[in-house]
Design an enzyme around this catalytic site. Structure first.
Site, PDB file in Angstrom:
ATOM      1  N   SER A   1      37.709 -14.772 -10.963  1.00  0.00           N
ATOM      2  CA  SER A   1      36.652 -15.604 -10.399  1.00  0.00           C
ATOM      3  C   SER A   1      36.639 -16.953 -11.114  1.00  0.00           C
ATOM      4  O   SER A   1      36.725 -17.027 -12.338  1.00  0.00           O
ATOM      5  CB  SER A   1      35.296 -14.914 -10.566  1.00  0.00           C
ATOM      6  OG  SER A   1      34.277 -15.709 -10.020  1.00  0.00           O
ATOM      7  N   GLY A   2      36.555 -18.028 -10.321  1.00  0.00           N
ATOM      8  CA  GLY A   2      36.533 -19.365 -10.898  1.00  0.00           C
ATOM      9  C   GLY A   2      37.899 -19.988 -11.089  1.00  0.00           C
ATOM     10  O   GLY A   2      38.004 -21.112 -11.582  1.00  0.00           O
ATOM     11  N   THR A  41      39.306 -20.186  -3.626  1.00  0.00           N
ATOM     12  CA  THR A  41      38.705 -20.674  -2.388  1.00  0.00           C
ATOM     13  C   THR A  41      39.108 -22.111  -2.117  1.00  0.00           C
ATOM     14  O   THR A  41      39.446 -22.479  -0.985  1.00  0.00           O
ATOM     15  CB  THR A  41      37.172 -20.555  -2.467  1.00  0.00           C
ATOM     16  OG1 THR A  41      36.814 -19.171  -2.587  1.00  0.00           O
ATOM     17  CG2 THR A  41      36.526 -21.121  -1.214  1.00  0.00           C
ATOM     18  N   ASN A  51      31.016 -18.997 -11.835  1.00  0.00           N
ATOM     19  CA  ASN A  51      31.485 -19.854 -10.756  1.00  0.00           C
ATOM     20  C   ASN A  51      30.298 -20.247  -9.887  1.00  0.00           C
ATOM     21  O   ASN A  51      29.575 -19.375  -9.396  1.00  0.00           O
ATOM     22  CB  ASN A  51      32.541 -19.104  -9.932  1.00  0.00           C
ATOM     23  CG  ASN A  51      33.199 -19.966  -8.882  1.00  0.00           C
ATOM     24  OD1 ASN A  51      32.817 -21.111  -8.656  1.00  0.00           O
ATOM     25  ND2 ASN A  51      34.194 -19.415  -8.218  1.00  0.00           N
ATOM     26  N   SER A  96      31.235 -18.969  -5.863  1.00  0.00           N
ATOM     27  CA  SER A  96      32.082 -17.780  -5.870  1.00  0.00           C
ATOM     28  C   SER A  96      32.062 -17.089  -4.509  1.00  0.00           C
ATOM     29  O   SER A  96      31.001 -16.799  -3.958  1.00  0.00           O
ATOM     30  CB  SER A  96      31.592 -16.801  -6.949  1.00  0.00           C
ATOM     31  OG  SER A  96      32.353 -15.621  -6.937  1.00  0.00           O
ATOM     32  N   SER A  97      33.249 -16.830  -3.958  1.00  0.00           N
ATOM     33  CA  SER A  97      33.328 -16.071  -2.707  1.00  0.00           C
ATOM     34  C   SER A  97      32.943 -14.624  -2.982  1.00  0.00           C
ATOM     35  O   SER A  97      33.500 -13.987  -3.868  1.00  0.00           O
ATOM     36  CB  SER A  97      34.755 -16.117  -2.141  1.00  0.00           C
ATOM     37  OG  SER A  97      35.123 -17.429  -1.817  1.00  0.00           O
ATOM     38  N   GLY A 153      37.330 -12.941  -6.427  1.00  0.00           N
ATOM     39  CA  GLY A 153      37.976 -12.757  -7.711  1.00  0.00           C
ATOM     40  C   GLY A 153      37.484 -11.592  -8.543  1.00  0.00           C
ATOM     41  O   GLY A 153      36.423 -11.010  -8.315  1.00  0.00           O
ATOM     42  N   GLU A 183      35.721  -9.831 -11.358  1.00  0.00           N
ATOM     43  CA  GLU A 183      34.498 -10.101 -12.112  1.00  0.00           C
ATOM     44  C   GLU A 183      34.074  -8.838 -12.831  1.00  0.00           C
ATOM     45  O   GLU A 183      34.388  -7.717 -12.405  1.00  0.00           O
ATOM     46  CB  GLU A 183      33.363 -10.543 -11.177  1.00  0.00           C
ATOM     47  CG  GLU A 183      33.556 -11.892 -10.517  1.00  0.00           C
ATOM     48  CD  GLU A 183      32.733 -12.987 -11.180  1.00  0.00           C
ATOM     49  OE1 GLU A 183      32.384 -12.821 -12.370  1.00  0.00           O
ATOM     50  OE2 GLU A 183      32.450 -13.990 -10.498  1.00  0.00           O
TER      51      GLU A 183
END
Length: 401
Positions: A56-57, A61, A109, A112-113, A346, A348
């Site tokens: 994540s981050g 995306t 993030n 974050s998606s 991502g 996490e």
């Protein structure tokens, strides 16, 4: 350093340099990956897929957005077809829609998606130009609708609606007066003081962009009005609290009656039915159906389950008109090839991890295993068999159990 700051690396000039460039002559770049996939589809007559994954981050995306923009714009000069340009713009317009409804601020993030997305961009085989697309989504993090850890936010669309709705829309949705701010709702204030604001983000401007993007992808004004009503209904439903005891069962608390009535109205549900299914559970036997009382804790679980279900169904419904507009009926899919872009959210590790997060962490680990196997193990085993004297073995962290 933020690799996705507005720099010339992703300018139209940079895009032009990579369009049709020989793969050996181009520096490593997102556009080079996109161009290689495009060339593979055209030259080898085989569908291609680009997988974007990581922590994540890490920029997944944003990378996927640049790749989509490359396909929509890099080879656009070959055609003056107005309809094709419309499809390309619609594909790009899906980004703000899905970011609003599927992305949220987390501890790692700000955007974050919280869902996975697969977009296949369809190209007409003869001219190799975009003629349509189709989007599939999976593993939406439903639990975020009703629970957010400290410093985090719910999905962006709730904050955009509260910040960007005009006075008339606020009045219709009962988001005025004491309910005008995100701090007034249980589903948007759990992150704590200051969590609702994201530096550099204007939720009101983003709401206008989301509204315009929804129109671009085929969702008309009446349908958008239903979307805003549903979102407001979820917010009001989240403020409904319950009273009662184990012996008497639960019932809607007196202080929550006004918002209970608002939620029922906005969601288009009769108050009696909504009240019944919030405070009762049905036991199905062979010969009869029995309504049993539930306690306050169970009633809160039912309330949150209803909110999660409604939001997930809304998210899935939005996909229908989008796909209908991205893939016009006159497009013969038998005469098309596609390049797919898979963007999975991502890895996490939260204090409280949802089932969806567990599944996506597992998927990320499997993808990393696949990468290690093909890039490190197979390649270096080939070098070993060929007895290359000047090759130094590259070590790597193997996540294989």
């Amino acid at each position: 350093m933020n690799p996705f700051s507005p720099v010339q690396l992703y300018s139209p000039e940079a895009m032009a340099r990579y369009a049709r460039a020989a793969s050996h002559a181009a520096d490593p770049h997102l556009f080079a990956i996109a161009e290689n996939a495009y060339r593979g589809m055209v030259n080898d007559r085989r569908n291609q897929t680009i997988i974007v994954y990581g922590e994540s981050g890490s920029g997944k995306t944003t990378s996927a957005k640049y790749i989509m923009r490359y396909f929509a714009q890099a080879h656009h000069a070959d055609t003056n077809d107005v309809q094709m340009s419309t499809v390309e713009n619609q594909i790009l317009a899906t980004n703000p829609v899905f970011e609003s409804f599927g992305n949220a601020k987390t501890t790692r993030n700000d955007n974050s998606s919280r869902f996975g997305k697969f977009l296949d961009i369809k190209f007409e085989r003869e001219r190799q130009q975009i003629v349509g697309g189709r989007i599939r989504t999976f593993l939406l993090e439903r639990s975020r609708v009703v629970y957010q850890p400290p410093t985090e936010r719910n999905y962006h669309i709730f904050y955009q609606l509260l910040a960007g709705a005009d006075a008339e829309l606020r009045a219709r949705l009962r988001l005025d007066g004491e309910y005008a701010a995100c701090g007034a709702f249980h589903y948007t204030n759990q992150g704590g003081a200051g969590s609702a604001a994201i530096p550099g983000v204007d939720d009101a401007a983003d709401f206008a962009e989301t509204d315009a993007s929804l129109e671009m992808v085929g969702i008309d004004g009446t349908q958008r009005g239903h979307i805003w009503r549903t979102l407001a209904g979820i917010l009001h439903l989240g403020n409904v609290e319950f009273s009662g005891s184990e012996s008497t069962g639960s019932f809607v608390g007196a202080e929550s009656e006004p918002q209970f009535a608002i939620a029922a109205e906005l969601l288009g549900v009769g108050e009696a039915k909504l009240r019944q299914w919030l405070t009762k559970r049905q036991i199905v036997t062979r010969h009869d159906n029995i309504l049993a009382k539930v306690n306050k804790t169970q009633a809160l679980v039912i309330r949150d389950s209803i909110a999660k279900f409604i939001y997930a169904r809304l998210f899935d419904w939005i996909l229908g008109p989008i796909n209908a507009s991205l893939l016009p009926t006159q497009v013969d899919e038998g005469q098309t090839s596609f390049v797919g872009v898979l963007d999975i959210y991502g890895f996490e590790h939260f204090e409280h991890n949802s089932f969806e997060q567990f599944c996506i962490n597992y998927a990320n680990e499997k993808l990393q295993q696949n990468f290690n196997h093909h890039v490190f193990k197979i390649e270096q085993e080939e070098y070993r068999r060929e007895q290359l004297e000047n090759w130094t073995f590259i070590g790597f962290q193997d996540n294989q159990p």
